[in-house]
Design a protein around this motif. Sequence first.
Motif, PDB file in Angstrom:
ATOM      1  N   ASP A  69      23.441   7.853 -37.811  1.00  0.00           N
ATOM      2  CA  ASP A  69      23.297   6.486 -37.305  1.00  0.00           C
ATOM      3  C   ASP A  69      24.542   6.005 -36.570  1.00  0.00           C
ATOM      4  N   VAL A  70      25.707   6.534 -36.928  1.00  0.00           N
ATOM      5  CA  VAL A  70      26.947   6.097 -36.282  1.00  0.00           C
ATOM      6  C   VAL A  70      27.080   6.705 -34.889  1.00  0.00           C
ATOM      7  N   LEU A  71      26.819   8.000 -34.775  1.00  0.00           N
ATOM      8  CA  LEU A  71      27.011   8.684 -33.498  1.00  0.00           C
ATOM      9  C   LEU A  71      25.956   8.312 -32.463  1.00  0.00           C
ATOM     10  N   VAL A  72      24.851   7.716 -32.899  1.00  0.00           N
ATOM     11  CA  VAL A  72      23.829   7.281 -31.945  1.00  0.00           C
ATOM     12  C   VAL A  72      24.388   6.230 -30.989  1.00  0.00           C
ATOM     13  N   ALA A  73      25.417   5.501 -31.426  1.00  0.00           N
ATOM     14  CA  ALA A  73      25.984   4.441 -30.586  1.00  0.00           C
ATOM     15  C   ALA A  73      26.708   4.992 -29.365  1.00  0.00           C
ATOM     16  N   VAL A  74      27.154   6.247 -29.405  1.00  0.00           N
ATOM     17  CA  VAL A  74      27.957   6.793 -28.303  1.00  0.00           C
ATOM     18  C   VAL A  74      27.181   6.822 -26.988  1.00  0.00           C
ATOM     19  N   PRO A  75      25.999   7.455 -26.908  1.00  0.00           N
ATOM     20  CA  PRO A  75      25.289   7.442 -25.616  1.00  0.00           C
ATOM     21  C   PRO A  75      24.863   6.053 -25.179  1.00  0.00           C
ATOM     22  N   LEU A  76      24.654   5.152 -26.124  1.00  0.00           N
ATOM     23  CA  LEU A  76      24.274   3.787 -25.748  1.00  0.00           C
ATOM     24  C   LEU A  76      25.430   3.062 -25.069  1.00  0.00           C
ATOM     25  N   PHE A  77      26.659   3.280 -25.553  1.00  0.00           N
ATOM     26  CA  PHE A  77      27.815   2.679 -24.900  1.00  0.00           C
ATOM     27  C   PHE A  77      28.004   3.249 -23.500  1.00  0.00           C
ATOM     28  N   ILE A  78      27.803   4.552 -23.356  1.00  0.00           N
ATOM     29  CA  ILE A  78      27.918   5.170 -22.035  1.00  0.00           C
ATOM     30  C   ILE A  78      26.861   4.604 -21.091  1.00  0.00           C
ATOM     31  N   PHE A  79      25.651   4.420 -21.603  1.00  0.00           N
ATOM     32  CA  PHE A  79      24.574   3.852 -20.796  1.00  0.00           C
ATOM     33  C   PHE A  79      24.906   2.425 -20.366  1.00  0.00           C
ATOM     34  N   MET A  80      25.511   1.662 -21.269  1.00  0.00           N
ATOM     35  CA  MET A  80      25.893   0.292 -20.925  1.00  0.00           C
ATOM     36  C   MET A  80      26.954   0.277 -19.830  1.00  0.00           C
ATOM     37  N   GLY A  81      27.899   1.214 -19.897  1.00  0.00           N
ATOM     38  CA  GLY A  81      28.905   1.300 -18.849  1.00  0.00           C
ATOM     39  C   GLY A  81      28.305   1.644 -17.498  1.00  0.00           C
ATOM     40  N   LEU A  82      27.310   2.528 -17.490  1.00  0.00           N
ATOM     41  CA  LEU A  82      26.639   2.866 -16.237  1.00  0.00           C
ATOM     42  C   LEU A  82      25.891   1.668 -15.667  1.00  0.00           C
ATOM     43  N   ILE A  83      25.295   0.866 -16.543  1.00  0.00           N
ATOM     44  CA  ILE A  83      24.605  -0.341 -16.080  1.00  0.00           C
ATOM     45  C   ILE A  83      25.594  -1.300 -15.420  1.00  0.00           C
ATOM     46  N   LEU A  84      26.766  -1.464 -16.036  1.00  0.00           N
ATOM     47  CA  LEU A  84      27.783  -2.346 -15.455  1.00  0.00           C
ATOM     48  C   LEU A  84      28.228  -1.852 -14.086  1.00  0.00           C
ATOM     49  N   GLU A  85      28.331  -0.530 -13.948  1.00  0.00           N
ATOM     50  CA  GLU A  85      28.780   0.024 -12.669  1.00  0.00           C
ATOM     51  C   GLU A  85      27.699  -0.097 -11.602  1.00  0.00           C
ATOM     52  N   LYS A  86      26.476   0.315 -11.926  1.00  0.00           N
ATOM     53  CA  LYS A  86      25.412   0.355 -10.928  1.00  0.00           C
ATOM     54  C   LYS A  86      24.922  -1.037 -10.541  1.00  0.00           C
ATOM     55  N   SER A  87      24.988  -1.981 -11.478  1.00  0.00           N
ATOM     56  CA  SER A  87      24.495  -3.326 -11.185  1.00  0.00           C
ATOM     57  C   SER A  87      25.482  -4.154 -10.377  1.00  0.00           C
ATOM     58  N   GLY A  88      26.730  -3.710 -10.304  1.00  0.00           N
ATOM     59  CA  GLY A  88      27.734  -4.458  -9.558  1.00  0.00           C
ATOM     60  C   GLY A  88      28.430  -5.537 -10.359  1.00  0.00           C
ATOM     61  N   LEU A  89      28.138  -5.625 -11.666  1.00  0.00           N
ATOM     62  CA  LEU A  89      28.776  -6.656 -12.485  1.00  0.00           C
ATOM     63  C   LEU A  89      30.284  -6.441 -12.593  1.00  0.00           C
ATOM     64  N   ALA A  90      30.689  -5.181 -12.733  1.00  0.00           N
ATOM     65  CA  ALA A  90      32.118  -4.901 -12.852  1.00  0.00           C
ATOM     66  C   ALA A  90      32.855  -5.262 -11.565  1.00  0.00           C
ATOM     67  N   GLU A  91      32.245  -4.962 -10.425  1.00  0.00           N
ATOM     68  CA  GLU A  91      32.875  -5.306  -9.149  1.00  0.00           C
ATOM     69  C   GLU A  91      32.959  -6.816  -8.970  1.00  0.00           C
ATOM     70  N   ALA A  92      31.894  -7.524  -9.363  1.00  0.00           N
ATOM     71  CA  ALA A  92      31.918  -8.987  -9.270  1.00  0.00           C
ATOM     72  C   ALA A  92      32.972  -9.578 -10.197  1.00  0.00           C
ATOM     73  N   LEU A  93      33.128  -8.975 -11.376  1.00  0.00           N
ATOM     74  CA  LEU A  93      34.151  -9.449 -12.309  1.00  0.00           C
ATOM     75  C   LEU A  93      35.544  -9.238 -11.745  1.00  0.00           C
ATOM     76  N   LEU A  94      35.768  -8.085 -11.104  1.00  0.00           N
ATOM     77  CA  LEU A  94      37.072  -7.821 -10.499  1.00  0.00           C
ATOM     78  C   LEU A  94      37.360  -8.806  -9.371  1.00  0.00           C
ATOM     79  N   THR A  95      36.351  -9.106  -8.571  1.00  0.00           N
ATOM     80  CA  THR A  95      36.536 -10.060  -7.476  1.00  0.00           C
ATOM     81  C   THR A  95      36.881 -11.448  -8.011  1.00  0.00           C
ATOM     82  N   THR A  96      36.181 -11.860  -9.060  1.00  0.00           N
ATOM     83  CA  THR A  96      36.439 -13.176  -9.647  1.00  0.00           C
ATOM     84  C   THR A  96      37.838 -13.254 -10.249  1.00  0.00           C
ATOM     85  N   MET A  97      38.228 -12.211 -10.968  1.00  0.00           N
ATOM     86  CA  MET A  97      39.564 -12.204 -11.557  1.00  0.00           C
ATOM     87  C   MET A  97      40.636 -12.149 -10.479  1.00  0.00           C
TER      88      MET A  97
END
Length: 217
Positions: A69-97
Amino acid sequence: MLSALTVGDILSILLFLSVLGTLLIGYPIAITLAGTSLIFAFIGNQLGTFDYAILNGLPSRYLGTMTNDVLVAVPLFIFMGLILEKSGLAEALLTTMGQLFGPLRGGLAFSVIIVGALLAASTGVVGATVITMGLISLPAMLRAGYCPKMATGAIGASSTLAQVIPPSTVLIFVGDLLAGVNQTAQLRLGNFAPDPISVGDLFAGALIPGFILVGLF
């Protein structure tokens, strides 16, 4: 000292060097780890230092890892990071900061460090954070006139915070390992009702040092 090494010790060293070499050449990680391990298992069996019966335990190890149950979180975190990258949220956050710290000297570098820390906390994976921050912030910093050494240093430093700032995949692996080690050690000491060490405890312990590192950077 070399004469004291056994055949198994020499094969272990050669296995490590072979894995490192094939990774540097560019072979996929899965093929490298599986292929070199099987090759050295065959060599070890021919030299009488490895028994093929050990491989019979691999299915149970794989099943135990997949049902952890603990190690199941690893691919989910990686998937969340990919969502942030592909959706442009990280780039928008960098621009705002960048707009927030724009009037300050080195404001873009401050923005990169803060966004890198936030992205590291979101993904928990150093490699994903380095690639994402490199693709997003490196061109912007170079266009702003930053020295390439300064730009890559800021990106690399902020991205490595993923090892410390929760939720970190490294802390997840360490927590899963420490839970078993702590239980075994307590049982040997005669404590048959030991207090468990959870991943949440490691997250709580790493939170303040992670923020301190962000401030120092």
